[in-house]
Each structure stands twice: as C-alpha cells, then as structure tokens.
Design a protein around this motif. Structure first.
Motif, mmCIF file in Angstrom:
data_model
loop_
_atom_site.group_PDB
_atom_site.id
_atom_site.type_symbol
_atom_site.label_atom_id
_atom_site.label_comp_id
_atom_site.label_asym_id
_atom_site.label_seq_id
_atom_site.Cartn_x
_atom_site.Cartn_y
_atom_site.Cartn_z
ATOM 1 N N VAL A 160 21.643 116.383 41.214
ATOM 2 C CA VAL A 160 22.644 116.360 42.276
ATOM 3 C C VAL A 160 23.442 115.077 42.108
ATOM 4 O O VAL A 160 22.943 113.989 42.369
ATOM 5 C CB VAL A 160 21.976 116.435 43.667
ATOM 6 N N GLY A 161 24.666 115.235 41.614
ATOM 7 C CA GLY A 161 25.454 114.061 41.263
ATOM 8 C C GLY A 161 24.772 113.356 40.103
ATOM 9 O O GLY A 161 24.526 113.947 39.063
ATOM 10 N N GLU A 162 24.413 112.109 40.297
ATOM 11 C CA GLU A 162 23.738 111.320 39.255
ATOM 12 C C GLU A 162 22.280 111.042 39.626
ATOM 13 O O GLU A 162 21.697 110.053 39.195
ATOM 14 C CB GLU A 162 24.482 109.996 39.027
ATOM 15 N N ARG A 163 21.705 111.949 40.444
ATOM 16 C CA ARG A 163 20.315 111.781 40.861
ATOM 17 C C ARG A 163 19.542 113.085 40.673
ATOM 18 O O ARG A 163 20.100 114.172 40.799
ATOM 19 C CB ARG A 163 20.221 111.366 42.326
ATOM 20 N N VAL A 164 18.258 112.933 40.377
ATOM 21 C CA VAL A 164 17.344 114.065 40.252
ATOM 22 C C VAL A 164 16.462 114.073 41.500
ATOM 23 O O VAL A 164 15.997 113.027 41.953
ATOM 24 C CB VAL A 164 16.469 113.922 38.983
ATOM 25 N N LEU A 165 16.245 115.263 42.034
ATOM 26 C CA LEU A 165 15.398 115.400 43.214
ATOM 27 C C LEU A 165 13.996 115.830 42.782
ATOM 28 O O LEU A 165 13.824 116.849 42.110
ATOM 29 C CB LEU A 165 15.986 116.430 44.182
ATOM 30 N N LEU A 166 13.013 115.030 43.160
ATOM 31 C CA LEU A 166 11.613 115.360 42.910
ATOM 32 C C LEU A 166 10.945 115.655 44.245
ATOM 33 O O LEU A 166 11.306 115.070 45.273
ATOM 34 C CB LEU A 166 10.887 114.202 42.227
ATOM 35 N N GLU A 167 9.953 116.521 44.224
ATOM 36 C CA GLU A 167 9.213 116.835 45.437
ATOM 37 C C GLU A 167 7.741 116.493 45.242
ATOM 38 O O GLU A 167 7.205 116.655 44.150
ATOM 39 C CB GLU A 167 9.391 118.302 45.810
ATOM 40 N N ARG A 168 7.133 115.982 46.298
ATOM 41 C CA ARG A 168 5.691 115.717 46.251
ATOM 42 C C ARG A 168 5.010 116.970 46.771
ATOM 43 O O ARG A 168 5.213 117.375 47.916
ATOM 44 C CB ARG A 168 5.318 114.496 47.082
ATOM 45 N N GLN A 169 4.224 117.574 45.909
ATOM 46 C CA GLN A 169 3.583 118.837 46.239
ATOM 47 C C GLN A 169 2.298 118.635 47.021
ATOM 48 O O GLN A 169 1.610 117.634 46.850
ATOM 49 C CB GLN A 169 3.271 119.627 44.965
#
Length: 160
Positions: free
Chosen positions: A35-44
């Motif tokens: 998203v733009g210049e960022r990656v979205l990570l999720e804590r599972q």
C-alpha cells in the motif's frame, strides 16, 4: 494408502514414506499487500503452542475459486483491503515443506495506492504492522519473520 484425514489435510503412506496432502491448497494463495510504499503484515492468532507470527494474508481456495480470486478474498477478509484484479500480480509459487507437504501455493502482490481505505474485516488477525519497503531487507535479515509464505513473498518481491 491414507493413514489419517481431517478437513484440512490427509496423511499418505507409501511404503516407509509419509507425506501430507492439502487438497484445498491446490488453488490457495498468499498475498503481499503493498500500500503505497509500505507492506501490511498481520499478527496471526496462535496456531502452534501459543506462537504468534507476523504474516501476509493467505488461505485455501473455496470451491470453484482460482488462486487470484482466493488471494483477493483473503486480502479483503483478513485486512479489509479490497484489490481489483488489475492491482494483483503473481510473484511465483512456494512449496512450504517439500519433505512432507505436496502443497504448491501461488504468491501474489497487491499494489494499492497509499490512500486505499480499509473496510470491515474478520477477526483472524490480532493486529497489524506497517513495514516500509525500504526496511524489508533489514527485516528479512533480522530473523524476526518466521512464516515461510511471508519470507518467500518478500524475497520474490525484492528480487524483482
């Protein structure tokens, strides 16, 4: 010969060799949300002995769903990000553990504008972390990421 089966996998034995087959993984997918210049990570949520990990969205395909549709659905369900097909690109494939799994999962990247809104999502992810693209090499080198899909997705992205 099938020695064990459950809704997610079956254990197959041939002579003295065993492996796990995940029939639903055939069109499963994992997606790196850019998203733009960022990656979205999720804590599972904890799945193994209370361990939580930072991951990219992933999941099994539903009946009749191809890998691209699966990636788009999983992205929306887990993060609330909606991506058009034109925003999705295949990065390649990953075989999570060739010694015991027959699975081969398609990896995608979703390239979304920085102002993309997040909509309602399910409760799979405990929380989220934004990682700047410029910080991916350091993050990979740090050993903080353990999930094979996430590591493969980031490595394939950086290799392009």
């Amino acid at each position: 010969m099938i020695d064990y089966t459950n809704p997610w996998f079956q254990v197959v034995r041939e002579g003295g060799n065993y492996w796990a087959e995940e029939p639903a993984a055939e069109h499963g997918a994992a997606v790196l949300p850019l998203v733009g210049e960022r990656v979205l990570l999720e804590r599972q949520r904890p799945a193994q002995k209370g361990v939580t990990t930072w991951e990219i969205p992933r999941g099994y395909a539903e009946r009749g769903e191809d890998a691209l549709a699966c990636a788009r659905r999983e992205l929306a369900e887990e993060t609330g990000l909606h991506a058009r097909e034109s925003h999705m690109y295949s990065l390649g494939w990953v075989r999570p553990n060739t010694a015991i799994l027959t699975s081969c999962v398609t990896l995608f990247i979703a390239t979304l504008p920085a102002d993309t809104p997040c909509h309602a999502r399910d409760a799979e992810a405990l929380d989220f972390h934004w990682l700047a693209v410029k910080d991916i090499p350091q993050c990979l080198a740090s050993g903080r990421l353990e999930d094979g899909f996430t590591l493969a997705g980031m490595a394939l992205f950086m290799a392009r």
